[in-house]
Design a protein around this motif. Structure first.
Motif, mmCIF file in Angstrom:
data_model
loop_
_atom_site.group_PDB
_atom_site.id
_atom_site.type_symbol
_atom_site.label_atom_id
_atom_site.label_comp_id
_atom_site.label_asym_id
_atom_site.label_seq_id
_atom_site.Cartn_x
_atom_site.Cartn_y
_atom_site.Cartn_z
ATOM 1 N N GLY A 5 0.819 -1.197 0.000
ATOM 2 C CA GLY A 5 0.000 0.000 0.000
ATOM 3 C C GLY A 5 0.852 1.246 0.000
ATOM 4 O O GLY A 5 2.023 1.217 -0.381
ATOM 5 N N GLN A 59 -5.782 -8.052 0.535
ATOM 6 C CA GLN A 59 -6.398 -7.060 -0.349
ATOM 7 C C GLN A 59 -5.656 -7.028 -1.680
ATOM 8 O O GLN A 59 -4.454 -6.774 -1.718
ATOM 9 N N ASN A 69 -4.540 -5.561 -5.111
ATOM 10 C CA ASN A 69 -4.361 -4.292 -5.831
ATOM 11 C C ASN A 69 -5.042 -3.117 -5.141
ATOM 12 O O ASN A 69 -5.620 -2.244 -5.787
ATOM 13 N N ARG A 70 -4.927 -3.112 -3.831
ATOM 14 C CA ARG A 70 -5.412 -1.983 -3.054
ATOM 15 C C ARG A 70 -4.919 -2.141 -1.626
ATOM 16 O O ARG A 70 -4.408 -3.187 -1.239
ATOM 17 N N GLN A 71 -5.072 -1.098 -0.857
ATOM 18 C CA GLN A 71 -4.789 -1.168 0.567
ATOM 19 C C GLN A 71 -5.574 -0.050 1.228
ATOM 20 O O GLN A 71 -5.294 1.139 1.017
ATOM 21 N N ASP A 119 -6.661 3.248 -0.684
ATOM 22 C CA ASP A 119 -5.853 3.409 -1.906
ATOM 23 C C ASP A 119 -6.060 2.227 -2.842
ATOM 24 O O ASP A 119 -5.858 1.075 -2.459
ATOM 25 N N VAL A 120 -6.433 2.524 -4.083
ATOM 26 C CA VAL A 120 -6.783 1.483 -5.042
ATOM 27 C C VAL A 120 -5.896 1.570 -6.279
ATOM 28 O O VAL A 120 -5.636 2.653 -6.796
ATOM 29 N N TYR A 172 -0.520 -0.155 -5.419
ATOM 30 C CA TYR A 172 -0.693 -0.372 -3.973
ATOM 31 C C TYR A 172 -0.772 -1.864 -3.646
ATOM 32 O O TYR A 172 -1.259 -2.241 -2.579
ATOM 33 N N ARG A 173 -0.309 -2.703 -4.537
ATOM 34 C CA ARG A 173 -0.405 -4.149 -4.332
ATOM 35 C C ARG A 173 0.524 -4.621 -3.220
ATOM 36 O O ARG A 173 1.478 -3.941 -2.837
#
Length: 220
Positions: free
Chosen positions: A53, A126, A128-130, A133-134, A138-139
Motif C-alpha cells: 500500500g 487485499q 491491488n489496493r490497501q 488506496d486502489v 498499492y499491491r
C-alpha cells in the motif's frame, strides 16, 4: 516523534558503501541484487524490499523495528524511466510503492521482518489496493534479493494460509528485485514529518501502536 535512533557505526558504514558504489558505477547500471550484495559485504547489513500500500505507513512501521538501520520509500517492479510519483500513480507503470529496509541480521531476522510486514504493516488479503488506496501500485508484494529470502517468504505465506490466519487468501506477490528507485524527497520519512495529517492519523498511526502491542520485543 517517530524518528529512528540509528547506530552511528552502521550509519557511517552504510554511507561509505553507497558513496563507493555511486563513484564506481552509475546509479542505474548495477543490478539491485549486485548492489545489495556489495553493501552487505561492506556493512554487514542486509536488504529487504516490501510493498504494502502507501509507502508512508510501511516506512514508519519498519523505522520502529529494532535492528533496522534505515528505511527508504521508493518504487519497485517497473522500469527506472517511469519511476516517479505522477507516473506510478497512474497504475500503468508496473511499479508498486515500496520500501527498502536495511537491517542488521544479528538483531532482527528476515522472518521477523516478514511477520511485521504481514501482521502489522498491511493487509495481505487485499488485491491491488490497501485501505482507501486502489490500484496495482498499492499491491502487496515482496521483492526478494536472494533465493533464501524467496524461500522464507513463500514459506511464510504457506504458513499463513495453512493456519487460516485471515480467513481469506493471501494475495502477496513474491518476485525477484530488479531495481529499487527512490521516491521523491518529500515522500521520505513522511509520517515522522506529518504526524497530524488526517490520512496519517487515520491509516498509519494505528499501525505503530499495533506494532508496539503485537511485537513488544521488536519495538523501538
Amino acid at each position: 516523534m517517530f524518528f529512528k535512533s540509528r547506530s552511528t557505526k552502521f550509519g557511517i558504514l552504510a554511507l561509505v558503501a553507497r558513496l563507493v558504489l555511486a563513484v564506481l558505477i552509475p546509479t542505474h547500471a548495477v543490478s539491485a541484487l549486485a548492489e545489495s550484495k556489495a553493501e552487505s559485504a561492506m556493512t554487514g547489513l542486509q536488504t529487504a524490499v516490501f510493498a504494502g500500500g502507501c509507502f508512508w505507513g510501511v516506512d514508519a512501521v519498519f523505522k520502529h523495528v529494532k535492528g533496522v538501520a534505515s528505511v527508504e520509500s521508493g518504487y519497485a517492479g517497473g522500469s527506472a524511466g517511469k519511476a516517479n510519483y505522477k507516473a506510478v500513480s497512474s497504475g500503468r507503470t508496473g511499479h508498486a510503492e515500496a520500501v527498502r529496509v536495511r537491517f542488521n541480521p544479528a538483531q532482527v531476522t528476515y522472518p521477523q521482518l516478514l511477520q511485521v510486514f504481514f501482521i502489522v504493516a498491511h493487509d495481505p488479503t487485499q488485491l491491488n489496493r490497501q485501505g482507501p488506496d486502489v490500484g496495482s501500485q498499492y499491491r502487496s508484494a515482496i521483492f526478494f534479493t536472494d533465493t533464501e529470502q524467496q524461500k522464507l517468504a513463500l514459506a511464510q505465506i504457506q504458513q499463513l494460509s495453512t493456519d487460516r490466519t485471515y480467513g481469506k487468501p493471501v494475495v502477496t506477490q513474491v518476485t525477484a528485485l530488479q531495481q529499487f528507485n527512490l521516491a521523491e524527497p518529500y515522500h521520505q520519512n513522511y509520517l515522522a514529518l506529518h504526524p497530524t495529517q488526517p490520512y496519517i492519523v487515520i491509516n498509519d498511526q494505528p499501525k505503530i501502536e499495533h506494532l508496539r502491542k503485537q511485537f513488544p520485543a521488536l519495538y523501538q
